[in-house]
Design an enzyme around this catalytic site. Structure first.
Site, PDB file in Angstrom:
ATOM      1  N   LYS A   1       0.818  -1.195   0.000  1.00 50.13           N
ATOM      2  CA  LYS A   1       0.000   0.000   0.000  1.00 50.13           C
ATOM      3  C   LYS A   1       0.860   1.257   0.000  1.00 50.13           C
ATOM      4  O   LYS A   1       0.412   2.333  -0.355  1.00 50.13           O
ATOM      5  CB  LYS A   1      -0.876   0.039   1.254  1.00 50.13           C
ATOM      6  CG  LYS A   1      -1.822  -1.094   1.443  1.00 50.13           C
ATOM      7  CD  LYS A   1      -2.569  -0.900   2.800  1.00 50.13           C
ATOM      8  CE  LYS A   1      -3.394  -2.110   3.114  1.00 50.13           C
ATOM      9  NZ  LYS A   1      -4.007  -2.008   4.460  1.00 50.13           N
ATOM     10  N   GLY A   2       2.105   1.113   0.470  1.00 51.88           N
ATOM     11  CA  GLY A   2       2.918   2.279   0.802  1.00 51.88           C
ATOM     12  C   GLY A   2       3.166   3.277  -0.313  1.00 51.88           C
ATOM     13  O   GLY A   2       3.466   4.439  -0.050  1.00 51.88           O
TER      14      GLY A   2
ATOM     15  N   ASP B   1       7.422   2.375  -2.418  1.00 52.20           N
ATOM     16  CA  ASP B   1       7.598   3.411  -1.400  1.00 52.20           C
ATOM     17  C   ASP B   1       9.049   3.459  -0.937  1.00 52.20           C
ATOM     18  O   ASP B   1       9.665   4.509  -0.865  1.00 52.20           O
ATOM     19  CB  ASP B   1       6.650   3.189  -0.210  1.00 52.20           C
ATOM     20  CG  ASP B   1       6.727   1.781   0.379  1.00 52.20           C
ATOM     21  OD1 ASP B   1       7.433   0.904  -0.179  1.00 52.20           O
ATOM     22  OD2 ASP B   1       6.064   1.539   1.413  1.00 52.20           O
TER      23      ASP B   1
ATOM     24  N   ASP C   1      14.397  -1.485   0.790  1.00 49.45           N
ATOM     25  CA  ASP C   1      15.227  -1.760   1.963  1.00 49.45           C
ATOM     26  C   ASP C   1      16.147  -2.937   1.632  1.00 49.45           C
ATOM     27  O   ASP C   1      17.240  -2.743   1.118  1.00 49.45           O
ATOM     28  CB  ASP C   1      14.299  -2.036   3.154  1.00 49.45           C
ATOM     29  CG  ASP C   1      15.057  -2.232   4.457  1.00 49.45           C
ATOM     30  OD1 ASP C   1      16.257  -1.902   4.497  1.00 49.45           O
ATOM     31  OD2 ASP C   1      14.460  -2.717   5.433  1.00 49.45           O
TER      32      ASP C   1
ATOM     33  N   LYS D   1      17.187   2.896   1.222  1.00 47.67           N
ATOM     34  CA  LYS D   1      18.172   2.809   2.302  1.00 47.67           C
ATOM     35  C   LYS D   1      19.426   2.197   1.692  1.00 47.67           C
ATOM     36  O   LYS D   1      19.503   0.990   1.510  1.00 47.67           O
ATOM     37  CB  LYS D   1      17.650   1.930   3.448  1.00 47.67           C
ATOM     38  CG  LYS D   1      16.461   2.538   4.194  1.00 47.67           C
ATOM     39  CD  LYS D   1      16.010   1.649   5.337  1.00 47.67           C
ATOM     40  CE  LYS D   1      14.769   2.195   6.018  1.00 47.67           C
ATOM     41  NZ  LYS D   1      14.199   1.281   7.014  1.00 47.67           N
TER      42      LYS D   1
HETATM   43  P1  IMP Z   1      12.266  -4.808   1.150  1.00 47.72           P
HETATM   44  O1  IMP Z   1      11.542  -5.928   0.490  1.00 47.72           O
HETATM   45  O2  IMP Z   1      13.109  -5.240   2.300  1.00 47.72           O
HETATM   46  O3  IMP Z   1      13.019  -3.908   0.185  1.00 47.72           O
HETATM   47  O4  IMP Z   1      11.187  -3.928   1.887  1.00 47.72           O
HETATM   48  C1  IMP Z   1      10.289  -3.186   1.235  1.00 47.72           C
HETATM   49  C2  IMP Z   1       9.049  -2.974   2.066  1.00 47.72           C
HETATM   50  O5  IMP Z   1       9.293  -2.981   3.500  1.00 47.72           O
HETATM   51  C3  IMP Z   1       8.540  -1.598   1.750  1.00 47.72           C
HETATM   52  O6  IMP Z   1       7.696  -1.637   0.621  1.00 47.72           O
HETATM   53  C4  IMP Z   1       7.851  -1.198   3.029  1.00 47.72           C
HETATM   54  O7  IMP Z   1       6.519  -1.637   3.016  1.00 47.72           O
HETATM   55  C5  IMP Z   1       8.604  -1.934   4.134  1.00 47.72           C
HETATM   56  N1  IMP Z   1       9.585  -1.029   4.802  1.00 47.72           N
HETATM   57  C6  IMP Z   1      10.933  -1.127   4.784  1.00 47.72           C
HETATM   58  N2  IMP Z   1      11.506  -0.136   5.500  1.00 47.72           N
HETATM   59  C7  IMP Z   1      10.480   0.621   5.981  1.00 47.72           C
HETATM   60  C8  IMP Z   1      10.425   1.816   6.798  1.00 47.72           C
HETATM   61  O8  IMP Z   1      11.437   2.429   7.224  1.00 47.72           O
HETATM   62  N3  IMP Z   1       9.172   2.295   7.067  1.00 47.72           N
HETATM   63  C9  IMP Z   1       8.027   1.701   6.616  1.00 47.72           C
HETATM   64  N4  IMP Z   1       8.044   0.596   5.863  1.00 47.72           N
HETATM   65  C10 IMP Z   1       9.266   0.052   5.535  1.00 47.72           C
END
Ligand code: IMP
Length: 177
Positions: free
Chosen positions: A42-43, A101, A104, A132
């Site tokens: 949703k972000g 959004d 990470d 990040k």
């Molecule tokens: P990844 O798959 O680890 O890249 O994470 C992506 C998802 O984790 C994003 O789409 C967010 O929904 C969530 N996420 C990662 N870091 C944050 C943060 O600092 N705040 C809020 N949501 C986060």
């Protein structure tokens, strides 16, 4: 441990200025073509809404949504995601921009990339509001980055903590006290 809203990391004015720049860049890159936007729920919904209004009206823009959820404990580099909501648009032969959004670990993006490539997307680029740096476990060029941020947990402008804070106009740090 308790989490409370901390300071503003990126103001709403900074976000809107950056959205205009990204919109201009995307308009230049896709001039003469068309683009299919795949927004990850949703972000990304506020970033999507503001950023696509900065894309030139000359460019045909299709928008669709996908919701995925992660499995695993986040410490492994080979997690998988489950599709909670799938696309309705055709992906085969299209030029796609995935809108996120925040990137990470990059796992969500890695999996979405694979799904879209498997369906025959012609090109796949990525636009993320936040990144990040150094956290991603996957080698993947991020074509359009709004802001690189430190390794803190942030909320606001679509990003949540336990489904809260998505409505904040700025990006703020969530402090642990
Ligand atoms: P990844 O798959 O680890 O890249 O994470 C992506 C998802 O984790 C994003 O789409 C967010 O929904 C969530 N996420 C990662 N870091 C944050 C943060 O600092 N705040 C809020 N949501 C986060």
């Amino acid at each position: 441990m308790h989490r409370v809203l901390g300071s503003v990391l990126i103001s709403s004015e900074q976000i809107q200025r950056r959205n205009a720049e990204l919109g201009r860049q995307i308009s230049a890159d896709y001039a003469g073509g068309a683009v299919t936007i795949v927004a990850i729920l949703k972000g990304s919904f506020l970033f999507l809404a503001d950023m696509i209004r900065q894309i030139s009206p000359e460019i045909p823009v299709e928008v669709d949504f996908m919701a995925v959820s992660s499995y695993g404990n986040g410490t492994t580099s080979t997690g998988t995601v489950r599709i909670e909501k799938d696309l309705e648009v055709t992906v085969a032969g299209r030029d796609i921009i995935v809108v996120e959004d925040i990137v990470d670990t990059g796992l969500t993006l890695y999996q979405v990339d694979r799904i879209l490539a498997g369906r025959g997307a012609r090109t796949i680029r990525v636009a993320t509001l936040l990144e990040k740096p150094g956290n991603s476990k996957y080698e993947r060029k991020i074509d359009y980055v709004g802001f690189q941020i430190p390794n803190a947990f942030v909320v606001g402008y679509g990003l949540d903590y336990a489904q809260r804070y998505r409505n904040l106009p700025d990006i703020r740090v969530l402090d642990e006290i």
